[in-house]
Design a protein around this motif. Structure first.
Motif, PDB file in Angstrom:
ATOM      1  N   ARG A 218      21.546  70.507  51.985  1.00  0.00           N
ATOM      2  CA  ARG A 218      22.593  69.599  51.544  1.00  0.00           C
ATOM      3  C   ARG A 218      22.083  68.560  50.660  1.00  0.00           C
ATOM      4  O   ARG A 218      22.796  68.400  49.372  1.00  0.00           O
ATOM      5  CB  ARG A 218      23.399  68.986  52.575  1.00  0.00           C
ATOM      6  N   GLN A 219      20.988  68.187  50.530  1.00  0.00           N
ATOM      7  CA  GLN A 219      20.279  67.121  49.717  1.00  0.00           C
ATOM      8  C   GLN A 219      20.050  67.851  48.243  1.00  0.00           C
ATOM      9  O   GLN A 219      20.319  67.517  47.247  1.00  0.00           O
ATOM     10  CB  GLN A 219      18.974  66.841  50.314  1.00  0.00           C
TER      11      GLN A 219
ATOM     12  N   ASP B 151      21.857  70.370  46.947  1.00  0.00           N
ATOM     13  CA  ASP B 151      23.279  70.625  46.673  1.00  0.00           C
ATOM     14  C   ASP B 151      23.865  69.432  46.053  1.00  0.00           C
ATOM     15  O   ASP B 151      24.200  69.635  45.028  1.00  0.00           O
ATOM     16  CB  ASP B 151      24.268  71.044  47.795  1.00  0.00           C
ATOM     17  N   GLU B 152      23.435  68.214  46.536  1.00  0.00           N
ATOM     18  CA  GLU B 152      23.990  66.970  45.935  1.00  0.00           C
ATOM     19  C   GLU B 152      23.310  66.679  44.654  1.00  0.00           C
ATOM     20  O   GLU B 152      23.833  66.061  43.880  1.00  0.00           O
ATOM     21  CB  GLU B 152      23.906  65.801  47.056  1.00  0.00           C
ATOM     22  N   TYR B 153      21.952  66.948  44.664  1.00  0.00           N
ATOM     23  CA  TYR B 153      21.171  66.740  43.737  1.00  0.00           C
ATOM     24  C   TYR B 153      21.671  67.622  42.435  1.00  0.00           C
ATOM     25  O   TYR B 153      21.775  67.406  41.292  1.00  0.00           O
ATOM     26  CB  TYR B 153      19.604  66.808  44.022  1.00  0.00           C
TER      27      TYR B 153
ATOM     28  N   GLN C  61      24.560  69.100  41.863  1.00  0.00           N
ATOM     29  CA  GLN C  61      25.561  68.240  41.468  1.00  0.00           C
ATOM     30  C   GLN C  61      25.289  67.264  40.424  1.00  0.00           C
ATOM     31  O   GLN C  61      25.767  67.103  39.263  1.00  0.00           O
ATOM     32  CB  GLN C  61      26.469  67.944  42.484  1.00  0.00           C
ATOM     33  N   LEU C  62      24.505  66.335  40.980  1.00  0.00           N
ATOM     34  CA  LEU C  62      24.333  65.157  39.903  1.00  0.00           C
ATOM     35  C   LEU C  62      23.474  65.489  38.692  1.00  0.00           C
ATOM     36  O   LEU C  62      23.848  65.011  37.616  1.00  0.00           O
ATOM     37  CB  LEU C  62      23.095  64.322  40.677  1.00  0.00           C
TER      38      LEU C  62
ATOM     39  N   ARG D 263      22.372  73.363  37.002  1.00  0.00           N
ATOM     40  CA  ARG D 263      21.940  72.900  38.162  1.00  0.00           C
ATOM     41  C   ARG D 263      20.347  72.753  38.064  1.00  0.00           C
ATOM     42  O   ARG D 263      19.550  73.760  37.605  1.00  0.00           O
ATOM     43  CB  ARG D 263      22.373  73.517  39.383  1.00  0.00           C
TER      44      ARG D 263
END
Lengths: 249, 249
Positions: free
Chosen positions: B196-197, B199-201, B203-204, B220
């Motif tokens: 999940r970390q 995935d969030e990164y 996105q960022l 990405r």
């Protein structure tokens, strides 16, 4: 001289710390600084384990050759070259990355990335009035260190960094002559000069030890280093690294 | 936040420099700071070549894949892991040090020593208002780099550091989430959170590129890195290092 330069030049290893843990804010600052370092092609090939658990620190101190300051400090950071993350990334993106990750080149990249990050952490900690000591001793037994910290394949602990409030400040050790380390446009070609620089430095270090130990010790640098290198040390490393699927080809 | 922390956190790679050489005083400060870094068991296993000669810089720029900023900067430093010095020390002290120097352990020590020194140099330069860029591209062809700089056996150029007066300032790139890189007491065991970390990164980073390129690019991080790692790169490295009598056993 600005504060950055003076902090850097004022470095010395600290081996005695007060019994006072770092705050989460200090740890956050130190790790953020580590992460701000340059990273090869944005690969970010490292992880940092912050060891707070007293039993784990005690065990690490034993593994590092009974170094007390591995146990007694404000926080003990283990800096790891990490290409496990990239194994996961390969799976996530369905790309075959194994051959790259197993290469000597990527092993080097991960070690360089980790070390640049660590030095930022060290300088940041020192700027906060904390002391630091790098601990290569954790490489005495990496299999045990890996088990203790539950590290997956392709994560190699390179060194520890003990950080804390200094309770005893040591002297700075004089470095090799700048001209012996810094060469303009090509490596030193004049071996007479090269050897003379070593002799001069030997003299300096011998005097440094003599003053510091009231004459009990006066070894030269080349003597000290040649003695160290004449003993084989951590010769299991190649096998260990390759068992971790790194530096294979 | 003190000046040291803010200098460290403000890092970004600079790829455009004014045509203005560093002064000898600046170079002296930068190299002195490099030397102040910790060194494993006092081994001091690195050398720094300061390349000032225009023809050599031009040649290095070609070798590094036509990177203009390798040629056009205030000074180009080549950071080399150096265990040649210790070969000489062995002879001087009549000790058999070859087996140590050929070990994977000492190869690692030399790389770590060199990288810690380099990061001090980088931070020192930035504190002087200069910009820096690490250049891994010199590893494209180390045989040629070695010839150009007349480096003896057991001296391995690890990377370059271009330093100079910035003429164009780039953005800072967001790093991996701190919690993804920093683990307390043991490596992250929860793979759901780990992914999940990532995935969030992703996105960022995707948003970062999109904003910066007016929507032309939005890759990405895991995609970018997996693509890079799916291509083999510098696969000659193992053979080259071993030909230099390092990392042999």
């Amino acid at each position: 001289m600005n504060d950055v330069i003076s902090t850097i030049l004022n470095h010395r290893s600290i081996r005695h710390f007060e019994d006072k843990p770092l705050t989460d804010e200090q740890i956050h600052t130190i790790v953020s600084c580590a992460q701000a370092a340059a990273t090869s092609s944005f690969i970010q090939a490292y992880s940092i384990i912050g060891v707070k658990d007293k039993e784990k620190k005690k065990k690490l101190a034993e593994l590092a050759g009974n170094q007390e300051y591995v146990e007694k400090n404000g926080c003990f950071f283990v800096f790891c070259a990490d290409l496990y993350r990239h194994t996961i990334i390969g799976k996530k993106e369905q790309k075959n990355v194994a051959s790259s990750l197993e290469s000597t080149e990527k092993f080097m990249v991960a070690m360089i990335d980790t070390s640049l990050a660590a030095q930022n952490a060290a300088i940041a900690a020192e700027s906060l009035g904390l002391g630091i000591c790098y601990i290569g001793g954790i490489r005495n037994n990496l299999e045990e260190v890996k088990k203790l910290l539950h590290l997956p394949d392709r994560v190699i602990p390179l060194f520890g960094l003990a950080v804390g409030y200094p309770s005893h400040i040591t002297d700075k050790k004089p470095r090799l002559p700048l001209k012996h380390v810094f060469h303009v446009d090509q490596y030193e070609q004049d071996m007479e000069r090269y050897n003379r620089q070593l002799d001069e430095y030997d003299q300096l270090i011998s005097e440094y030890y003599e003053t510091r130990t009231n004459g009990q010790r006066k070894d030269r640098w080349t003597q000290q280093i040649a003695n160290m290198l004449s003993k084989q040390n951590r010769m299991y490393m190649k096998e260990f690294i390759q068992k971790n699927k790194l530096d294979l080809h």
